[in-house]
Design a protein around this motif. Sequence first.
Motif, PDB file in Angstrom:
ATOM      1  N   GLY A   1      19.720  76.959  10.998  1.00 53.98           N
ATOM      2  CA  GLY A   1      20.956  76.732  11.724  1.00 53.98           C
ATOM      3  C   GLY A   1      22.073  76.178  10.866  1.00 53.98           C
ATOM      4  O   GLY A   1      21.913  75.921   9.671  1.00 53.98           O
ATOM      5  N   VAL A   2      23.217  76.014  11.500  1.00 57.90           N
ATOM      6  CA  VAL A   2      24.406  75.510  10.813  1.00 57.90           C
ATOM      7  C   VAL A   2      25.012  74.351  11.600  1.00 57.90           C
ATOM      8  O   VAL A   2      24.675  74.132  12.758  1.00 57.90           O
ATOM      9  N   SER A   3      25.895  73.624  10.947  1.00 63.24           N
ATOM     10  CA  SER A   3      26.656  72.550  11.584  1.00 63.24           C
ATOM     11  C   SER A   3      28.135  72.895  11.467  1.00 63.24           C
ATOM     12  O   SER A   3      28.537  73.690  10.620  1.00 63.24           O
ATOM     13  N   LEU A   4      28.934  72.260  12.309  1.00 58.33           N
ATOM     14  CA  LEU A   4      30.378  72.380  12.188  1.00 58.33           C
ATOM     15  C   LEU A   4      30.920  71.039  11.713  1.00 58.33           C
ATOM     16  O   LEU A   4      30.676  70.010  12.338  1.00 58.33           O
ATOM     17  N   LEU A   5      31.632  71.057  10.615  1.00 55.38           N
ATOM     18  CA  LEU A   5      32.230  69.859  10.056  1.00 55.38           C
ATOM     19  C   LEU A   5      33.661  69.772  10.562  1.00 55.38           C
ATOM     20  O   LEU A   5      34.491  70.620  10.233  1.00 55.38           O
ATOM     21  N   PRO A   6      33.961  68.770  11.404  1.00 56.38           N
ATOM     22  CA  PRO A   6      35.328  68.666  11.923  1.00 56.38           C
ATOM     23  C   PRO A   6      36.307  68.270  10.823  1.00 56.38           C
ATOM     24  O   PRO A   6      36.001  67.446   9.967  1.00 56.38           O
ATOM     25  N   LEU A   7      37.481  68.868  10.867  1.00 52.50           N
ATOM     26  CA  LEU A   7      38.538  68.576   9.901  1.00 52.50           C
ATOM     27  C   LEU A   7      39.735  68.004  10.639  1.00 52.50           C
ATOM     28  O   LEU A   7      40.067  68.445  11.735  1.00 52.50           O
ATOM     29  N   ILE A   8      40.373  67.024  10.035  1.00 49.37           N
ATOM     30  CA  ILE A   8      41.568  66.433  10.641  1.00 49.37           C
ATOM     31  C   ILE A   8      42.706  66.458   9.625  1.00 49.37           C
ATOM     32  O   ILE A   8      42.474  66.526   8.423  1.00 49.37           O
TER      33      ILE A   8
ATOM     34  N   ASN B   1      37.613  73.171  12.113  1.00 47.38           N
ATOM     35  CA  ASN B   1      36.294  72.811  11.595  1.00 47.38           C
ATOM     36  C   ASN B   1      35.850  73.871  10.613  1.00 47.38           C
ATOM     37  O   ASN B   1      36.442  74.945  10.530  1.00 47.38           O
ATOM     38  N   THR B   2      34.824  73.559   9.847  1.00 47.54           N
ATOM     39  CA  THR B   2      34.261  74.529   8.916  1.00 47.54           C
ATOM     40  C   THR B   2      32.753  74.579   9.112  1.00 47.54           C
ATOM     41  O   THR B   2      32.094  73.532   9.199  1.00 47.54           O
TER      42      THR B   2
ATOM     43  N   CYS C   1      13.065  63.216  -1.293  1.00 44.39           N
ATOM     44  CA  CYS C   1      13.774  62.028  -0.813  1.00 44.39           C
ATOM     45  C   CYS C   1      14.601  62.278   0.448  1.00 44.39           C
ATOM     46  O   CYS C   1      15.130  61.344   1.027  1.00 44.39           O
ATOM     47  N   GLY C   2      14.731  63.534   0.852  1.00 47.46           N
ATOM     48  CA  GLY C   2      15.472  63.845   2.070  1.00 47.46           C
ATOM     49  C   GLY C   2      16.971  63.932   1.902  1.00 47.46           C
ATOM     50  O   GLY C   2      17.697  64.070   2.885  1.00 47.46           O
ATOM     51  N   ALA C   3      17.480  63.881   0.684  1.00 51.89           N
ATOM     52  CA  ALA C   3      18.924  64.003   0.474  1.00 51.89           C
ATOM     53  C   ALA C   3      19.395  65.363   0.989  1.00 51.89           C
ATOM     54  O   ALA C   3      18.741  66.382   0.783  1.00 51.89           O
ATOM     55  N   LEU C   4      20.546  65.358   1.670  1.00 55.63           N
ATOM     56  CA  LEU C   4      21.129  66.581   2.200  1.00 55.63           C
ATOM     57  C   LEU C   4      22.365  66.965   1.393  1.00 55.63           C
ATOM     58  O   LEU C   4      23.170  66.111   1.040  1.00 55.63           O
ATOM     59  N   THR C   5      22.499  68.257   1.145  1.00 55.62           N
ATOM     60  CA  THR C   5      23.686  68.796   0.505  1.00 55.62           C
ATOM     61  C   THR C   5      24.263  69.853   1.429  1.00 55.62           C
ATOM     62  O   THR C   5      23.540  70.736   1.894  1.00 55.62           O
ATOM     63  N   ALA C   6      25.554  69.765   1.714  1.00 56.78           N
ATOM     64  CA  ALA C   6      26.214  70.714   2.600  1.00 56.78           C
ATOM     65  C   ALA C   6      26.888  71.811   1.785  1.00 56.78           C
ATOM     66  O   ALA C   6      27.460  71.549   0.719  1.00 56.78           O
ATOM     67  N   HIS C   7      26.826  73.033   2.297  1.00 57.76           N
ATOM     68  CA  HIS C   7      27.453  74.186   1.653  1.00 57.76           C
ATOM     69  C   HIS C   7      28.282  74.942   2.687  1.00 57.76           C
ATOM     70  O   HIS C   7      27.807  75.218   3.784  1.00 57.76           O
ATOM     71  N   SER C   8      29.494  75.306   2.323  1.00 57.17           N
ATOM     72  CA  SER C   8      30.403  76.009   3.216  1.00 57.17           C
ATOM     73  C   SER C   8      30.032  77.484   3.318  1.00 57.17           C
ATOM     74  O   SER C   8      29.970  78.190   2.294  1.00 57.17           O
TER      75      SER C   8
ATOM     76  N   LEU D   1      29.403  83.915   3.602  1.00 60.15           N
ATOM     77  CA  LEU D   1      28.231  84.095   4.461  1.00 60.15           C
ATOM     78  C   LEU D   1      28.611  84.196   5.934  1.00 60.15           C
ATOM     79  O   LEU D   1      27.746  84.135   6.795  1.00 60.15           O
ATOM     80  N   MET D   2      29.897  84.365   6.196  1.00 58.27           N
ATOM     81  CA  MET D   2      30.358  84.486   7.584  1.00 58.27           C
ATOM     82  C   MET D   2      30.768  85.920   7.855  1.00 58.27           C
ATOM     83  O   MET D   2      31.284  86.608   6.987  1.00 58.27           O
ATOM     84  N   SER D   3      30.559  86.352   9.076  1.00 62.42           N
ATOM     85  CA  SER D   3      30.972  87.678   9.493  1.00 62.42           C
ATOM     86  C   SER D   3      32.488  87.758   9.495  1.00 62.42           C
ATOM     87  O   SER D   3      33.184  86.788   9.801  1.00 62.42           O
TER      88      SER D   3
END
Length: 83
Positions: free
Chosen positions: A35-42, A55-56, A66-73, A79-81
């Motif tokens: 799945g994906v998340s939406l990162l809100p932008l202001i 949002n992106t 260690c469970g570190a998360l890295t986000a990729h657009s 990767l978006m239609s």
Amino acid sequence: MNEFNKQQAIDTLIEKAAIYPCHRCGNVKFAVLDGVSLLPLIECIDSHTVVDRMNTPIFHVLCENCGALTAHSLGMLDLMSNK
């Protein structure tokens, strides 16, 4: 929005040479989360900020140690239609 294609995301990260060890612990084993998340932008920050409708979409890579998360657009990695 189309369904998130995890294998395409993995292939794209490999193609872009995003294969270095974890930035926190040096581990080399990662997982791409489903799945994906939406990162809100202001546009501005103040005490009365309300999240704009911008949002992106991002997907996350998880270090299996260690469970570190890295986000990729998704957009930056194409990767978006286009629909």
